[in-house]
Design a protein around this motif. Structure first.
Motif, mmCIF file in Angstrom:
data_model
loop_
_atom_site.group_PDB
_atom_site.id
_atom_site.type_symbol
_atom_site.label_atom_id
_atom_site.label_comp_id
_atom_site.label_asym_id
_atom_site.label_seq_id
_atom_site.Cartn_x
_atom_site.Cartn_y
_atom_site.Cartn_z
ATOM 1 N N ALA A 1 28.700 -1.531 54.924
ATOM 2 C CA ALA A 1 27.657 -1.912 55.881
ATOM 3 C C ALA A 1 26.349 -1.163 55.593
ATOM 4 C CB ALA A 1 28.112 -1.646 57.308
ATOM 5 N N GLU A 2 26.451 0.131 55.288
ATOM 6 C CA GLU A 2 25.251 0.900 54.922
ATOM 7 C C GLU A 2 24.626 0.340 53.646
ATOM 8 O OE1 GLU A 2 25.246 5.434 55.454
ATOM 9 O OE2 GLU A 2 27.376 4.891 55.292
ATOM 10 N N GLU B 1 24.719 -2.652 52.506
ATOM 11 C CA GLU B 1 24.040 -3.917 52.805
ATOM 12 C C GLU B 1 22.746 -3.685 53.576
ATOM 13 O OE1 GLU B 1 27.052 -6.340 54.653
ATOM 14 O OE2 GLU B 1 28.266 -6.343 52.825
ATOM 15 N N THR B 2 22.751 -2.722 54.500
ATOM 16 C CA THR B 2 21.558 -2.436 55.298
ATOM 17 C C THR B 2 20.388 -1.977 54.431
ATOM 18 O OG1 THR B 2 22.871 -1.884 57.233
ATOM 19 C CG2 THR B 2 20.645 -0.991 57.170
ATOM 20 N N VAL B 3 20.665 -1.123 53.439
ATOM 21 C CA VAL B 3 19.584 -0.585 52.598
ATOM 22 C C VAL B 3 19.479 -1.289 51.241
ATOM 23 C CG1 VAL B 3 19.622 1.667 53.729
ATOM 24 C CG2 VAL B 3 20.993 1.307 51.669
ATOM 25 N N ASP B 4 20.254 -2.363 51.059
ATOM 26 C CA ASP B 4 20.245 -3.137 49.813
ATOM 27 C C ASP B 4 20.607 -2.270 48.604
ATOM 28 O OD1 ASP B 4 20.062 -5.595 48.542
ATOM 29 O OD2 ASP B 4 17.960 -5.286 47.982
#
Length: 82
Positions: free
Chosen positions: A20-21, A23-26
């Motif tokens: 999830a992290e 994906e959040t910061v690409d």
């Protein structure tokens, strides 16, 4: 190290621990090198994730780019050619 040559460069590290992290910061794998938030070695086709990265260097595949490759990439970001 490049930071010894360039007093205007600050190195910081960010630990990405979950998908999830990532994906959040690409985040596209470790190590990912950014200059002012711009990937020095972009891989747009790679999905965000916790994978390890390899870099193509003059000596073949490696776990990180060479110092010269990093220098060149920073110059390209500064010049706006990336």
């Amino acid at each position: 190290m490049i930071t010894a040559e360039r007093s205007d460069i600050t190195v910081s590290r960010q630990l990405i621990e979950t998908q999830a992290e990532a994906e959040t910061v690409d985040f596209r794998g470790s190590p990912t090198l950014l200059a002012d938030g711009v990937p020095l070695f972009p891989v747009p086709e790679a999905p965000p994730g916790l994978s390890c990265r390899v870099y193509l260097t003059p000596a073949g595949l490696a776990g990180s780019p060479t110092t010269e490759q990093i220098r060149d990439a920073i110059v390209n970001v500064e010049a706006g050619t990336r």
